[in-house]
Design an enzyme around this catalytic site. Sequence first.
Site, mmCIF file in Angstrom:
data_model
loop_
_atom_site.group_PDB
_atom_site.id
_atom_site.type_symbol
_atom_site.label_atom_id
_atom_site.label_comp_id
_atom_site.label_asym_id
_atom_site.label_seq_id
_atom_site.Cartn_x
_atom_site.Cartn_y
_atom_site.Cartn_z
ATOM 1 N N ASP A 8 0.834 -1.199 0.000
ATOM 2 C CA ASP A 8 0.000 0.000 0.000
ATOM 3 C C ASP A 8 0.871 1.253 0.000
ATOM 4 O OD1 ASP A 8 -2.763 -1.175 2.098
ATOM 5 O OD2 ASP A 8 -2.157 -1.632 0.056
ATOM 6 N N PHE A 32 2.200 1.881 -3.451
ATOM 7 C CA PHE A 32 1.120 2.391 -4.315
ATOM 8 C C PHE A 32 0.843 3.855 -3.989
ATOM 9 C CE2 PHE A 32 -2.484 1.727 -7.087
ATOM 10 C CZ PHE A 32 -3.377 2.712 -6.681
ATOM 11 N N LEU A 87 -10.410 6.762 0.458
ATOM 12 C CA LEU A 87 -10.006 7.767 1.436
ATOM 13 C C LEU A 87 -8.577 8.196 1.153
ATOM 14 C CD1 LEU A 87 -11.325 6.256 4.805
ATOM 15 C CD2 LEU A 87 -12.234 8.245 3.606
ATOM 16 N N GLU A 122 -12.713 6.306 14.124
ATOM 17 C CA GLU A 122 -13.096 4.899 14.055
ATOM 18 C C GLU A 122 -11.875 4.073 13.658
ATOM 19 O OE1 GLU A 122 -16.289 4.583 11.230
ATOM 20 O OE2 GLU A 122 -17.188 6.468 11.898
ATOM 21 N N LYS A 179 -9.810 1.586 11.502
ATOM 22 C CA LYS A 179 -9.850 1.237 10.080
ATOM 23 C C LYS A 179 -9.700 -0.282 9.950
ATOM 24 C CE LYS A 179 -7.948 2.547 5.594
ATOM 25 N NZ LYS A 179 -7.669 1.180 5.110
ATOM 26 N N ASP A 205 -9.289 -3.875 8.450
ATOM 27 C CA ASP A 205 -8.574 -4.404 7.287
ATOM 28 C C ASP A 205 -9.380 -5.553 6.698
ATOM 29 O OD1 ASP A 205 -6.606 -4.501 5.432
ATOM 30 O OD2 ASP A 205 -5.123 -5.491 6.694
ATOM 31 N N ARG A 246 -17.462 -3.394 -3.369
ATOM 32 C CA ARG A 246 -17.151 -2.013 -3.755
ATOM 33 C C ARG A 246 -16.913 -1.893 -5.258
ATOM 34 N NH1 ARG A 246 -12.815 1.047 -4.910
ATOM 35 N NH2 ARG A 246 -12.862 3.233 -4.296
ATOM 36 N N TYR A 285 -20.781 1.068 9.108
ATOM 37 C CA TYR A 285 -20.421 2.390 9.633
ATOM 38 C C TYR A 285 -20.863 3.567 8.765
ATOM 39 C CZ TYR A 285 -16.651 1.105 6.420
ATOM 40 O OH TYR A 285 -15.953 0.657 5.330
ATOM 41 N N LYS A 307 -2.765 6.054 8.612
ATOM 42 C CA LYS A 307 -2.233 4.702 8.447
ATOM 43 C C LYS A 307 -1.148 4.429 9.484
ATOM 44 C CE LYS A 307 -3.349 2.337 5.482
ATOM 45 N NZ LYS A 307 -3.091 2.220 4.043
ATOM 46 N N CYS A 321 23.645 -19.181 -13.773
ATOM 47 C CA CYS A 321 22.219 -19.220 -13.443
ATOM 48 C C CYS A 321 21.908 -20.442 -12.588
ATOM 49 C CB CYS A 321 21.396 -19.259 -14.725
ATOM 50 S SG CYS A 321 19.631 -19.497 -14.456
ATOM 51 N N CYS A 328 19.669 -22.984 -14.879
ATOM 52 C CA CYS A 328 20.149 -23.704 -16.066
ATOM 53 C C CYS A 328 21.661 -23.774 -16.171
ATOM 54 C CB CYS A 328 19.581 -23.065 -17.328
ATOM 55 S SG CYS A 328 20.229 -21.401 -17.658
ATOM 56 N N CYS A 355 20.294 -13.905 -16.609
ATOM 57 C CA CYS A 355 20.630 -15.127 -17.336
ATOM 58 C C CYS A 355 20.268 -14.905 -18.794
ATOM 59 C CB CYS A 355 19.858 -16.323 -16.771
ATOM 60 S SG CYS A 355 19.989 -17.811 -17.797
ATOM 61 N N CYS A 385 16.387 -21.364 -20.533
ATOM 62 C CA CYS A 385 16.363 -21.420 -19.073
ATOM 63 C C CYS A 385 14.984 -21.856 -18.584
ATOM 64 C CB CYS A 385 16.706 -20.046 -18.503
ATOM 65 S SG CYS A 385 16.641 -19.974 -16.711
#
Length: 721
Positions: free
Chosen positions: A53, A56, A103, A132, A134, A136, A155, A250, A338, A432, A435, A450, A455
């Site tokens: 998160d 992102f 949010l 409140e 949050k 998960d 959602r 909520y 968060k 590698c 391989c 590699c 491979c």
Amino acid sequence: MANHQDIQEESLFSADELAAATSDAGARIEALRREIEHHTYLYYALDAPVISDAAFDSLMRELRELEVAHPEFRDPSSPTQRVGGYVGEQFAPVVHEQRMYSLDNAMDLDELDAWLERTKEALGREVPLVCELKIDGSSIALTYENGVLVRAATRGDGTTGEDVTVNVRTVRDVPLRLRTEGLSGLENPAAAIELRGEVYMPKASFEALNAAAEENGRAPFANPRNAAAGSLRQKDPKVTQGRDLSTFVYAVADERALKASGQWELLEWLRQAGFHVNPDVRRCETAAEVHAFCEEALRRRETLPYEIDGVVVKVDAFALQAEMGFTARAPRWAIAFKFPPEEKTTLLRDITVQVGRTGVLTPVAELDPVVVAGSTVARATLHNLDEVHRKDVRVGDTVIVRKAGDVIPEVLGPVASLRPADAQPWRMPTTCPSCGAPVVREEGEAAFRCISIDCPAQALERLLHWASRGAMDIEGMGEEIVARLVESGRLTDVADYYSLTEYELSTLETGREKKDGTPVHLGPTIAAKLIAAIEASKARPFARALFGLGIRHVGKTTAEQIVAKFPTVEALAEASVEDLTEIDGVGGIVAASVHSFFQTPANQEVVHRLKYLGVAMAEEAPSEEVPQTLAGLTFVLTGSLVESGMTRDEAGARLKARGAKVSGSVSKKTSFVICGEAAGGKYDKAVSLGVPVLTEQDFLRILETGEAPGADEAAGAATTE
């Protein structure tokens, strides 16, 4: 396609490619938009995030800042201008009464204080706030008519979700009928009311579910949030019923349906109506009280019977919420504070190497299993050799581990005082591990690679990429099945998909055993669905196949640009590097990569077999029999085309077949905007620019007659809309 257990963060762009775009603001903005859309799809459509998160949020924040600094690149279709998410195809679509907004996040107390100050300035005073926990879990919308539950929806993309009513009816704390005895506050008791909340799985139930999965040879869920989302979207409601889901409700879609004056009164009404409402809420009068609630929630996080990842802070009064309004994606009157990622220490037993689809070698930390943020972590990516040396982690170290954004395992570094005396700096292998071929590091790159096309590790990743949703979209062909097919020798390259038989798939061993010790086979039902999905993939556009081939540096958009110039595989195979660089957006590196791919005999053989086996290796040209009556017109599609059942891509293809151009954004040059259900910002922009707006019925008439409406008709359609 990557899943929760994958340790690499699957991205459309490498870190180097993203960095290369930084010098050009427009290119950087476009790259960020595509990257964000990619991860939005993985997160919301597949419940399978592959970046944290926090990562992102960082991408989104950078994009917002660039768009503010460069308003010339603003686009209504940008991820910053819409609610994120995708709607799956497994369940019927449901249009929410009001958008289910995301949010905005405050990642620390300073950012929370900045929001509190903005709120105070916007309203001219400090106002009561409701704090409140949050939860998960997975967002849900519950619709009641005459007090009876008639619909439950996920959602989805915030505007349109999926109908999961049958499954939600099995969740014990969701009232099938509102408690009406002594209940007041409904403006119209007979009218429909849409309420919102979160479906979650308690920690104890999650642990029991994963224990049962491991006992029966099934892959465990990554965390309670994904377990809840996956349970909610089961085809068999009996499976959902056995998953011990719970809810906290909520919110209400439209506060005008109730006589409550604010969030605090709404929560009390929800309790009276029979909903499970989280008791850990507080009405705060000052910023200091908000801080205290957040700090207390963080201290209590581990002792709660369910997962939380922060605190939601809302302006209490509905009237003040309305005054503050919304941005394109989030309410201005609420924010999510968060929590910082949870950190644990554990022993680094080994550093192994994973080989990816493009041959990149990624060091992986093999850890003593440790529970972090609700799930057990035993492996974590170390990204590359430079990162290993920067963090100075060594085999035998006691290391600090966390889950960035409570999702992706991450090694922060060693506890230096606990390092063994004989611990040595780690070195990247020169060959590698899959391989044995030489490993090279190209100038200017952080990655070791590699270079062998044979491979086996790269073959598995290439096969998964071909079957992924963004490429040929072979539904159900996941990592476990592909790995088994590779092990059995049935899959060596992507063309082998199209020689598989239903019998071979039905008798494929899954690697799990029944209680009596006999192997579990894939079975005829799954086999039949896979064969149907493989057959359907043959008709995917040539650009999807080109992307699916996994040519280095060729993403989805680049593949489309190439195919527009070279619409057949034969033409593309004959193109020189110079020919390819004439395409807008294709530079020398990309052109050289494409040219090299099609000059390699082994690759030519695969492409030839794909075409022979029926895979579309050419872009269909518009039929000469279809009059190009829409030539010179530009259309924009928005919303869901419910009546026809077409996707926007399908609708766009029908328009293009008659010579039209289809764009993703509205401008003064747009001829018409076709609006389906739940049309959003594109409709608003069309109205503001005076662009004619058409309904889905207008669109169907265009397909039937081949003619676009005249100016008078279009104006009438826009007025009706």
